[in-house]
Design a protein around this motif. Structure first.
Motif, mmCIF file in Angstrom:
data_model
loop_
_atom_site.group_PDB
_atom_site.id
_atom_site.type_symbol
_atom_site.label_atom_id
_atom_site.label_comp_id
_atom_site.label_asym_id
_atom_site.label_seq_id
_atom_site.Cartn_x
_atom_site.Cartn_y
_atom_site.Cartn_z
ATOM 1 N N ALA A 22 0.811 -1.219 0.000
ATOM 2 C CA ALA A 22 0.000 0.000 0.000
ATOM 3 C C ALA A 22 0.847 1.274 0.000
ATOM 4 O O ALA A 22 0.320 2.377 -0.080
ATOM 5 C CB ALA A 22 -0.969 -0.007 1.178
ATOM 6 N N LYS A 23 2.183 1.104 0.054
ATOM 7 C CA LYS A 23 3.072 2.265 -0.138
ATOM 8 C C LYS A 23 3.541 2.339 -1.587
ATOM 9 O O LYS A 23 4.240 3.259 -1.971
ATOM 10 C CB LYS A 23 4.291 2.159 0.793
ATOM 11 N N ASP A 24 3.194 1.316 -2.390
ATOM 12 C CA ASP A 24 3.521 1.341 -3.817
ATOM 13 C C ASP A 24 2.518 2.249 -4.539
ATOM 14 O O ASP A 24 1.784 2.995 -3.907
ATOM 15 C CB ASP A 24 3.468 -0.090 -4.392
ATOM 16 N N THR A 25 2.472 2.127 -5.867
ATOM 17 C CA THR A 25 1.579 2.987 -6.650
ATOM 18 C C THR A 25 0.323 2.216 -7.049
ATOM 19 O O THR A 25 0.431 1.140 -7.643
ATOM 20 C CB THR A 25 2.314 3.469 -7.925
ATOM 21 N N LEU A 26 -0.822 2.779 -6.713
ATOM 22 C CA LEU A 26 -2.097 2.187 -7.161
ATOM 23 C C LEU A 26 -2.302 2.655 -8.601
ATOM 24 O O LEU A 26 -2.573 3.820 -8.833
ATOM 25 C CB LEU A 26 -3.238 2.679 -6.269
ATOM 26 N N TYR A 27 -2.128 1.746 -9.569
ATOM 27 C CA TYR A 27 -2.176 2.202 -10.967
ATOM 28 C C TYR A 27 -3.481 1.854 -11.667
ATOM 29 O O TYR A 27 -3.701 2.262 -12.808
ATOM 30 C CB TYR A 27 -0.966 1.688 -11.759
ATOM 31 N N GLY A 28 -4.349 1.132 -10.984
ATOM 32 C CA GLY A 28 -5.626 0.834 -11.635
ATOM 33 C C GLY A 28 -6.544 0.056 -10.719
ATOM 34 O O GLY A 28 -6.107 -0.498 -9.699
ATOM 35 N N THR A 29 -7.818 0.053 -11.053
ATOM 36 C CA THR A 29 -8.779 -0.818 -10.374
ATOM 37 C C THR A 29 -9.597 -1.495 -11.471
ATOM 38 O O THR A 29 -9.723 -0.961 -12.565
ATOM 39 C CB THR A 29 -9.731 -0.034 -9.438
ATOM 40 N N TRP A 66 -1.503 -2.714 -7.783
ATOM 41 C CA TRP A 66 -0.413 -1.936 -7.192
ATOM 42 C C TRP A 66 0.907 -2.333 -7.851
ATOM 43 O O TRP A 66 1.146 -3.507 -8.102
ATOM 44 C CB TRP A 66 -0.306 -2.216 -5.696
ATOM 45 N N ALA A 67 1.782 -1.347 -8.073
ATOM 46 C CA ALA A 67 3.082 -1.641 -8.672
ATOM 47 C C ALA A 67 4.177 -0.923 -7.914
ATOM 48 O O ALA A 67 3.971 0.191 -7.411
ATOM 49 C CB ALA A 67 3.100 -1.186 -10.127
ATOM 50 N N THR A 68 5.352 -1.549 -7.855
ATOM 51 C CA THR A 68 6.499 -0.873 -7.268
ATOM 52 C C THR A 68 6.800 0.353 -8.153
ATOM 53 O O THR A 68 6.702 0.273 -9.379
ATOM 54 C CB THR A 68 7.700 -1.830 -7.193
ATOM 55 N N PRO A 69 7.131 1.492 -7.531
ATOM 56 C CA PRO A 69 7.217 2.755 -8.264
ATOM 57 C C PRO A 69 8.139 2.737 -9.486
ATOM 58 O O PRO A 69 7.821 3.347 -10.511
ATOM 59 C CB PRO A 69 7.720 3.743 -7.209
ATOM 60 N N ALA A 70 9.263 2.012 -9.415
ATOM 61 C CA ALA A 70 10.189 1.996 -10.552
ATOM 62 C C ALA A 70 9.535 1.386 -11.794
ATOM 63 O O ALA A 70 9.865 1.749 -12.922
ATOM 64 C CB ALA A 70 11.459 1.225 -10.193
ATOM 65 N N ALA A 71 8.594 0.480 -11.563
ATOM 66 C CA ALA A 71 7.898 -0.160 -12.695
ATOM 67 C C ALA A 71 6.995 0.855 -13.393
ATOM 68 O O ALA A 71 6.918 0.901 -14.619
ATOM 69 C CB ALA A 71 7.077 -1.352 -12.207
ATOM 70 N N VAL A 72 6.322 1.677 -12.598
ATOM 71 C CA VAL A 72 5.426 2.683 -13.160
ATOM 72 C C VAL A 72 6.249 3.695 -13.955
ATOM 73 O O VAL A 72 5.914 4.037 -15.093
ATOM 74 C CB VAL A 72 4.634 3.407 -12.047
ATOM 75 N N GLU A 73 7.349 4.122 -13.342
ATOM 76 C CA GLU A 73 8.226 5.095 -13.997
ATOM 77 C C GLU A 73 8.716 4.559 -15.343
ATOM 78 O O GLU A 73 8.667 5.259 -16.354
ATOM 79 C CB GLU A 73 9.415 5.347 -13.068
ATOM 80 N N ALA A 74 9.178 3.305 -15.339
ATOM 81 C CA ALA A 74 9.692 2.705 -16.572
ATOM 82 C C ALA A 74 8.582 2.585 -17.612
ATOM 83 O O ALA A 74 8.753 2.983 -18.767
ATOM 84 C CB ALA A 74 10.300 1.338 -16.280
ATOM 85 N N ALA A 75 7.423 2.058 -17.196
ATOM 86 C CA ALA A 75 6.330 1.839 -18.150
ATOM 87 C C ALA A 75 5.885 3.164 -18.768
ATOM 88 O O ALA A 75 5.609 3.237 -19.965
ATOM 89 C CB ALA A 75 5.157 1.150 -17.458
ATOM 90 N N ARG A 76 5.841 4.225 -17.973
ATOM 91 C CA ARG A 76 5.391 5.531 -18.495
ATOM 92 C C ARG A 76 6.383 6.100 -19.501
ATOM 93 O O ARG A 76 6.013 6.869 -20.376
ATOM 94 C CB ARG A 76 5.127 6.513 -17.355
ATOM 95 N N LYS A 77 7.659 5.696 -19.389
ATOM 96 C CA LYS A 77 8.668 6.148 -20.363
ATOM 97 C C LYS A 77 8.740 5.209 -21.567
ATOM 98 O O LYS A 77 9.506 5.436 -22.485
ATOM 99 C CB LYS A 77 10.062 6.147 -19.715
#
Ligand code: HEC
Ligand SMILES: [Cu+2]
Length: 267
Positions: A39-46, A59-70
């Motif tokens: 719950a400290k990771d990023t909630l990217y969808g429901t 939920w995703a670990t933040p580095a994954a969100v950062e990478a995917a968005r790039k």
């Protein structure tokens, strides 16, 4: 007599060893630990799952969100946590909806995790392997759900190899398109909100029925009855065509969500 018994025992021992090998897939899940801090990771969808009346958080670990968005590959060390809740139900037993038309969180059912690490997955045969991902299921009390068949995780995520096995990659990238327009027309069935529309379609013998998936969730046409046939698994925006040489009524279900039903009249 004695020898026979020992042969029989040896055979049983062999069978046990064999089934333990077959369960090798299960063992890989031990590498995935429960992510206590998800719950400290990023909630990217429901996700509202109409078919099984669940509300899910992704939920995703933040580095994954950062990478995917790039548009970069999902990095080693990524953990994706899917939290499964029962949807709250209305008096009729249907999922109740909030002001935005979305499902509402009820009781916690459990957790499904996938984790990617450089070098993982090499022990699986090609027809099973999901890149460097391992899967594990946890119960609501966060202990491992030993009854989950992890082989199914690999099988169901495998068709999504083109997006690194992450079915919700579009949400992770933040590029989730709005509601796709629902296609319509003679012989066209749009799949949306976990329903086939229209539920009954009529075509002439030999003419194609076109199925178009507008849901973020994949679906698959599976014709039941004496002449079964199955389409490929359809991802969002993909279509399949099926045709029937003989007149008749053909019932079908979704190969992934068997509660979804439809009918094709060939006449
Ligand atoms: C019947 C097919 C199916 C099976 C079996 C399955 N999944 Fe999934 N999984 C999905 C779908 C579809 C989604 C997208 C979210 C949704 O629609 O519920 C998903 C999403 C996920 C996600 C979020 C990241 C992503 O890929 O979108 C995780 C984590 C996950 N599944 C883990 C698991 C684990 C662990 C197992 C085995 C215990 C498993 N899944 C088995 C179909 C499946
Ligand atoms: Cu379906």
């Amino acid at each position: 007599m004695k020898t026979r018994t020992s042969i029989a025992l040896a055979t049983i021992a062999g069978a046990v060893a064999g089934s333990m090998l077959a369960l090798g897939v299960q063992a890989g899940g031990d590498k995935v630990a429960f992510r206590a801090d998800y719950a400290k990771d990023t909630l990217y969808g429901t996700v509202d799952r109409y078919d099984i009346k669940q509300y899910r958080e992704l939920w995703a670990t933040p580095a994954a969100v950062e990478a995917a968005r790039k548009g970069a590959p999902i990095p080693s060390g990524t953990v994706l946590t899917m939290v499964q809740y029962k949807a709250q139900l209305d008096a009729q037993g249907n999922p109740a909806k909030d002001a935005n038309g979305r499902f509402m969180k009820g009781d916690l059912v459990g957790y499904a995790l996938m984790e990617k690490r450089a070098g993982w997955g090499t022990e699986y045969p090609d027809d099973t392997r999901n890149g460097e991902w391992e899967y594990q299921a946890f119960k609501a009390d966060k202990s491992v759900n030993a009854t989950a068949n992890l082989k199914n995780c690999f099988t169901c995520h495998k068709p999504h190899a083109g997006q690194d096995f992450v079915i919700s990659l579009a949400s992770l990238k933040g590029t989730k398109p709005g509601e796709a327009a629902r296609p319509s027309g003679a012989g066209v069935v749009a799949i949306g909100g976990f329903k086939f529309g229209p539920e009954t379609v009529s075509v002439a013998p030999g003419a194609a029925v076109t199925f178009v998936n507008t849901d973020a969730s994949p679906h698959q046409i599976s014709v039941t009855g004496p002449k079964p046939q199955r389409s490929a698994v359809l991802l969002k925006g993909q279509e399949a065509k099926l045709s029937f040489a003989e007149a008749g009524i053909y019932d079908y279900i979704c190969g992934l969500h068997p509660s979804m039903k439809g009918k094709i009249e060939v006449k």
